[in-house]
Structure formats: structure tokens, C-alpha cells
Design an enzyme around this catalytic site. Structure first.
Site, PDB file in Angstrom:
ATOM      1  N   GLU A   1     -31.344 -22.903 -10.780  1.00 41.98           N
ATOM      2  CA  GLU A   1     -31.670 -21.479 -10.946  1.00 41.98           C
ATOM      3  C   GLU A   1     -30.356 -20.707 -10.878  1.00 41.98           C
ATOM      4  O   GLU A   1     -29.612 -20.828  -9.908  1.00 41.98           O
ATOM      5  CB  GLU A   1     -32.629 -21.053  -9.822  1.00 41.98           C
ATOM      6  CG  GLU A   1     -32.733 -19.552  -9.577  1.00 41.98           C
ATOM      7  CD  GLU A   1     -33.178 -18.763 -10.789  1.00 41.98           C
ATOM      8  OE1 GLU A   1     -34.131 -19.178 -11.465  1.00 41.98           O
ATOM      9  OE2 GLU A   1     -32.533 -17.715 -11.082  1.00 41.98           O
TER      10      GLU A   1
ATOM     11  N   CYS B   1     -43.142  -8.383 -11.496  1.00 39.65           N
ATOM     12  CA  CYS B   1     -44.035  -7.248 -11.750  1.00 39.65           C
ATOM     13  C   CYS B   1     -44.104  -6.292 -10.568  1.00 39.65           C
ATOM     14  O   CYS B   1     -44.561  -5.152 -10.715  1.00 39.65           O
ATOM     15  CB  CYS B   1     -45.454  -7.737 -12.039  1.00 39.65           C
ATOM     16  SG  CYS B   1     -45.524  -8.978 -13.300  1.00 39.65           S
TER      17      CYS B   1
END
Lengths: 433, 433
Positions: free
Chosen positions: B20, B30
């Protein structure tokens, strides 16, 4: 009235006569607990359309305070009592729609006819309760029966600062739910101040000067200045006796998917009539406003030449107790235990919104699928604000014959204020695949 | 991480390495607008699971601050940069899953690299905006783009008492909605205090001492102490260049329903990968958390031997601006105009609850069906509290291939606190039959 309105739209010149034994037409019976609680300021707000509007705007000859007491099938006429004038006359028809609704069950317990004891059915019964409370300011209320009306009235009477006691002879509230889900509701009702006694059978009412003073069960006596009966309803099908009009499930009037009775030219719709159950795949009887409205639409179209069929119901229902929302659709585990169908269940606890979003709260979803096919057979939801309307997704999926995997695959909506990223309905479905 | 977790559950002994390039794993992108608005008190609340938890509890070798920069397909190895040490190494794989997500589009306008101008993508970008606001207390904010991020950030920045100006070069906000529905949103945004300028093209940013001071469009100059770009996203598919891994719609990585790329042993999932559109019946690219999570599950199962297919998406999405809820699914009229499909539309205004029930408010539903078959192709909802989640009923109906009449017939839930007796979705469907 829904059927009558539809006929009028389809056939502007047809003669339409409606007899109604009460004083009101087209009202929301479901709104009565909220009117009694004072959340709806005027009973008129529950009325969608008054008799004079039907008469004046739609040319529908509505006659209130008129009760139809007999059908003469051979001669195509009905006997009608004008209640106010206490007179009787015969009216002929070309086609007849029976939409007599349902009435509360009122078993013959000692004292049940006393003042202060109410069932809820017509708008007038709601107004009666409201006026009785206004006049007598009861402080101690007893509700008999923990179904939809029982728990809605428990909320209403708590709102009015009464001491509320609820008796049910069953081991759970909400008989259309399974016990594991109903227990979540019972727990919250008790936390909210309802004295809830399950497994207790009503015995009789103590009465003084014609007014109820207490309720006796097989286990205790509870003082009561107001009693509300929520012991279920039965279809108003008495008009069929002495006629060849057949009755079926629980005494409701037998109809086909066009809502025709067994006698040509006679139709039945609403709470007095049967429906087809899409999951049970047999006739059923469900007294609910949604079903009645759909019946009205379908009967109206068929009375105007049609054809339209009413495919049937899933047994969807929704209510709430304070901020705890409750819904169900399809078959419960209880219903399935009585069948030969082999099934699987999943019960999950999730959140109404993303866990970090303000107002996120608990939701419990129970989902039931057929073991072999994986098809979803039923669902039940108990949870806080934003929970219960999710039952519509399950009802739609059941109607479409979807499997639990199909539900997992659904493209349902997600944003933090509305749902966790996997909607709780899908989280339950994931446990079944 | 969703795929990695699934593989771990299926194959306890498999070696799983995750690279990552950022510092965080498994977070809710979100949720960033609500964190910036101060509704979520700590950015850690947006994190579902931290790298150390994956390492310690699930034996998944997560290496943060590591960016994969090259894939050697022939030799089954990847080149990785350790960002902190600024070193590079090669790692081999048996199977490779590309889950690189999407990035905000940041066109090359003059001054776009200045301080005070932000896009939102990773959790870190959200933290950056939050810290910038803490430090500089900007009072004047400009948002470029009126899509999901644009309107959610407009709400957030209004909550923080900023003057909020939003520019969009389109004639409407919310490009995934039709203009008639988007106009309802725009009107409410303006009423709520957003200075909304549509049909205005961004020209350049005025900058002083490296920090943005104003935004210039083709029509005006607007002072800005904070600029948020919401100009859409693009798939992060750069890793495929120089490899035989094919890309497709909008540059997203081509995958089949098992999420296999064109190169055996290499999979792609989430915002960097295509999906199949169940209504368009062709490949599409939709960057959304729900889809990404489902991709993760399906890829995880297939990486563990599978097989599982991801049937596809309907294009369901939901958001809100203050208490105005917005949702959509299936095809819009705009999308249909570009196709050969003949369609009908219905737009109805109804109530979120029974009209007499406290809190009942306006809901507008647009429903679109295919003219010939009657099949529902799309739906859009704009309305107040309790409106938008109804889109799930439409998404389920579309997935099942239901017609508008099928929706009218659905046994949806009704009680006064939840809905009118005909759910607004059904009221819209009635207009299409």
C-alpha cells in the site's frame, strides 16, 4: 371508495352507489393511534376524501349511515337499512362490490361491554377513544393483545403519560414475528415503561357503575381506567350467509385474482376478502391498508371492463414502538415449522448507518431461505430509525424469486448517513450462502 | 484488504503480501466530508482495520508506504518502492491482485498545484483538508464540481460556517441525475446558502506566496481561501502500461465476471477495474465503495480457488445535501437519449410519510421504463428524510427484470410513520402502466 373512484375515471357515465354504515369514507384507520396520542391534531386529517366530495366532485352517490343487511343474488338486489331513519329498502344492482372490511375480535368475557373498553376499527372508534380520554383523563390503561394495534396504542398511551399495562396470552408480542425477534421488541417496551405480561390469559373485567375498573387475568388483577382491545380482527363477511357466495380462509370472502366471488357479477375487495399468498402459494387472509388499496384498484378496473389481476401478497407489514422500528415479510420460521419446507435462517446485528456516522444505531435482520434452492422465503427487521423500510428490498427480492446469493449481489445504495457499506439485509444474506 | 481477508479465511496457510503506497488500510473514503465537517470526531473512526491488525490477527503481511511501480508479467514479479527508505526491490508472486483504486482528476489549470487546493481521495487527503482548516480557519471556500464530493463538501463547509461557492461547467449539479431532478437539488443548495454557478468553466487560480487567493472562471473571479476539487475520478491503471494487461472503459482494467484480467494469474478489483452493467448490458466503470467491497469478496474467493462471479452493477448511488436525500439507479433519461431504446418516464411528487403524520415531507420520484416491454430501466429520488433508501426497491426490481406493473403489484410496507399507503415508488410506477 378506491374502486368507486377508479370506475368513475374509467366510466364517466356509470351509475355508482356506495352504502356505508358509518359516517366516514376514505380514512386512514392506521393513523388512529397517532391521532389518539395527539400527534395528529384533528381526526379530519385522517380523512382522505369526505362523502360530499365523492358526491359533488366525482358524481359517486355515497350514502353514509346506510347498512346493507342482505343480498338477493337471484334478483340482483340488496336490502339496505337507513340507520338514522330506521327504515329499510331494496336497491337493485348490475354489479356488486362487497368491501365491508374487518372488525375487531371481541370475545365474550364478563364485563367486556362496559364503558371504558374499546376496540379500534372504524375512524369513529378512534374518535370515541380520544373523546373518552379527553373527558375522563384516565391514568391507568390496560391493553389486551400485543400485535400491531397493541404496541401502537402502548406508544400512544405512554405519550399521554398513562401507566400502561399490556397482556398477551402468547409467550411473545407481535405474533407475525418469530419469538427471537419479538423478544427484542418486548425488551424495549419494558425499558420504555410498559408493564408487559406475556403468557397471561384474560379472564374477566371488573366493572363499577357500568364502567371498567380492572382487568383480571389467570394470574393477576390490574386496575384500569381505560382498556384497549387488540385481540385481532375478523373479516366482515356476514352478508354472504344465506347466499351462494363462498367464504374461505378465516371466513373471508373467496375471490379469484380478478377479485370475483363465486357468484358472477359480485366482487369482493379489501379486508373482507381473501388474497393469494405469493410465498405460501395458497389463498390467505391479510387485513391491511396496502392490500385493501390494491384490491380497490384492481376491482375498480375489473368493474369497468378490466381485465386486471391482483397477483398476491407477501405478508409485508411494518410498525414502530417509539423509535424502535419493526417489519416483516414472507414466511416466518414459525410458519415454516408447520410446513414441509426445509429452511435455513440467519440473524445478524448491524448498524443503521456507518458506525462512525452520528445517529448510527442497532438493527437486527433475520433472513430465511429455502435450504435446497437458496430462495429467500422471509425476512424480519427490528431496529432503530432507518431500519424497517429495508423490508421492501426483501419483499421485492422474494417476489422476484431471488436467492440469498442474488441479494448479496444486489447493487444497493450506500453512503455513510444511510447504511454500512454492506446493507444489513445483504449482511444477513451473506450468512445464508 | 477485503480480498486478502477472504483469502485468509479460506486458506489459513497461504502467504499473503499487501503493498500500500499510503499509510492507511481499510478506511471509509466516503466518510471524509463528515470528518472534515466535524461530525466524526477522529479520523481513526473512519478506519475499519489498521495494518498492524491485519499483520497480527490475520497474518497478512501488509507493507504500508510501499508503492508497486512495475509488473513483470513473464517472470511473475513486481517492482516495489519502499517510499520511506527510497529503495526499490523485486517481489515474486504466484497470483497478483491489482486493487489500486482511483484518483481525483486534476486538470492542468494555472495555479492548480498551490497550497489551499485539495482533491479528496485517500484518507490522508481528508486529513490534509481537516488540518489545513484547523490551521488557517478559511472563511471563503470554492468547490469546483457539483457531483457527489462537491455537494457533500458544500454541506461540510457550510457546517463550518464558511462562505461556500460551487462552480460546475455543466448546466446542472449531480451529472448522474437528469436535469429535472438535479434542479431540485440545486434549488435547495441555493436556499441553504451555497453560491451556485452552473455553466461556468474553470479558467485558472490566482496565487499569492504559493497559496491560492481566488478562482477565475470564464465569467467571474471568486475569492478563495480553500479550494476543493470535485471534478471526477480516474482509475489508477498506470501499472498496466508496458504489460499485456488490457484496459477498457475509461481506462479501467478489463476484467471478466470472475475479476480476471486478460493475463492469467492477474486479477483486478475495486475502483481500478471494470464491472458489467446489468441494464446497459455492457462493461462499465463505476468507482464506488459498495462495488469495490463486492469485488473484494469475489476476487478473494476466486484467488482461493473459487469460483464466484460478480454479476454486475445497476449504477446505484446515494448521497445527501443537508436533509435533502438523493439517490439514483439504472439508466437516466440522459443515458437513454444516447441509446436506441424507446422509453417512458414518470415524475411524481409524494410524501415521505402519511401526509398527516409529523415529519411528513416532500419526495420526488422519477421512474423510467422501456416503452415496449414495460421493464423498469432506471429511477431517481430527491426528497427529505426517509426518501433516498427507497432506491433499493427500484434497484432490486431492475435487477429482477420487473415491469412498472410488477412494481405496482409489490407488497411494500406501509404504516403512517413510514410511507403513504401507496409507496412513492409505486405511485411513480402507476404512471407508467
Amino acid at each position: 371508495m378506491s374502486a368507486a373512484s377508479k370506475v368513475r375515471r374509467e366510466q364517466p357515465d356509470r351509475e355508482i352507489v356506495v352504502f356505508e354504515r358509518g359516517r366516514h369514507t376514505s380514512y386512514s384507520a392506521c393513523g388512529m393511534p397517532y391521532f389518539i396520542a395527539g400527534q395528529v391534531s384533528d381526526s379530519d386529517q385522517l380523512i382522505a376524501r369526505k362523502p360530499e366530495v365523492f358526491r359533488e366532485k366525482q358524481n359517486i352517490d355515497v350514502r353514509i349511515n346506510h347498512e346493507v343487511i342482505k343480498i338477493d343474488v337471484d334478483n340482483k338486489k340488496i336490502e339496505v337499512t337507513n340507520i338514522q331513519e330506521n327504515s329499510t329498502f331494496w336497491e337493485s344492482y348490475d354489479e356488486l362490490l362487497i368491501a365491508t372490511g374487518a372488525s375487531p375480535i371481541r370475545p365474550d368475557f364478563e364485563g367486556i361491554g362496559s364503558d371504558g373498553i374499546f376496540g379500534l376499527s372504524t375512524l369513529q372508534t378512534g374518535i370515541d377513544v380520544f373523546e373518552y380520554i379527553e373527558k375522563h383523563s384516565p391514568k391507568k390503561a390496560v391493553i389486551v393483545g400485543g400485535g400491531y394495534i397493541g404496541i401502537e396504542m402502548a406508544e400512544a398511551l405512554l405519550d399521554l403519560d398513562m401507566k400502561v399495562t399490556l397482556f398477551d396470552m402468547a409467550p411473545q408480542v407481535m405474533p407475525t414475528m418469530d419469538k427471537d425477534m419479538a423478544d427484542l421488541i418486548a425488551e424495549y417496551m419494558q425499558e420504555s415503561g410498559v408493564n408487559l405480561y406475556l403468557n397471561e390469559k384474560l379472564d374477566r373485567f371488573e366493572v363499577k357503575n357500568g364502567t371498567v375498573t380492572s382487568v383480571l387475568t389467570d394470574q393477576r388483577e390490574e386496575e384500569a381506567e381505560l382498556v384497549v382491545l387488540g385481540m385481532g380482527v375478523k373479516p366482515n363477511a356476514a352478508l354472504t350467509s344465506g347466499t351462494p357466495i363462498e367464504t374461505g380462509v378465516k371466513g373471508a370472502i373467496k375471490v379469484n385474482k380478478k377479485l370475483q366471488t363465486s357468484v358472477p357479477g359480485i366482487w369482493a375487495a379489501g379486508d373482507c376478502a381473501e388474497s393469494y399468498h405469493l410465498v405460501k402459494k395458497e389463498q390467505t387472509w391479510i387485513a391491511l391498508g396496502t392490500v385493501a388499496n390494491k384490491h380497490g384498484l384492481v376491482a375498480g378496473i375489473n368493474l369497468s371492463g378490466g381485465p386486471l389481476e391482483f397477483p398476491g401478497v407477501c405478508g409485508t407489514a411494518i410498525t414502530k414502538f417509539k423509535d424502535l422500528e419493526i417489519s416483516r415479510t414472507g414466511l416466518s420460521e414459525k410458519e415454516l415449522e408447520e410446513s414441509d419446507i426445509k429452511y435455513k435462517t440467519a440473524v445478524i446485528e448491524s448498524r443503521t448507518r456507518s458506525g462512525y456516522y452520528p445517529g448510527s444505531d442497532k438493527i437486527t435482520v433475520k433472513l430465511i431461505s429455502e435450504e435446497k434452492s437458496g430462495k429467500v422465503l422471509g425476512g424480519q427487521i427490528v431496529g432503530f430509525t432507518g431500519s424497517a423500510k429495508r423490508i421492501d428490498t426483501i419483499a421485492t427480492a422474494i417476489t422476484a424469486g431471488m436467492t440469498a446469493q442474488n441479494i448479496v449481489d444486489l447493487d444497493l445504495s450506500y453512503a455513510p448517513p444511510f447504511s454500512p457499506v454492506w446493507d444489513p439485509v445483504q449482511t444477513a444474506a451473506r450468512r445464508l450462502v
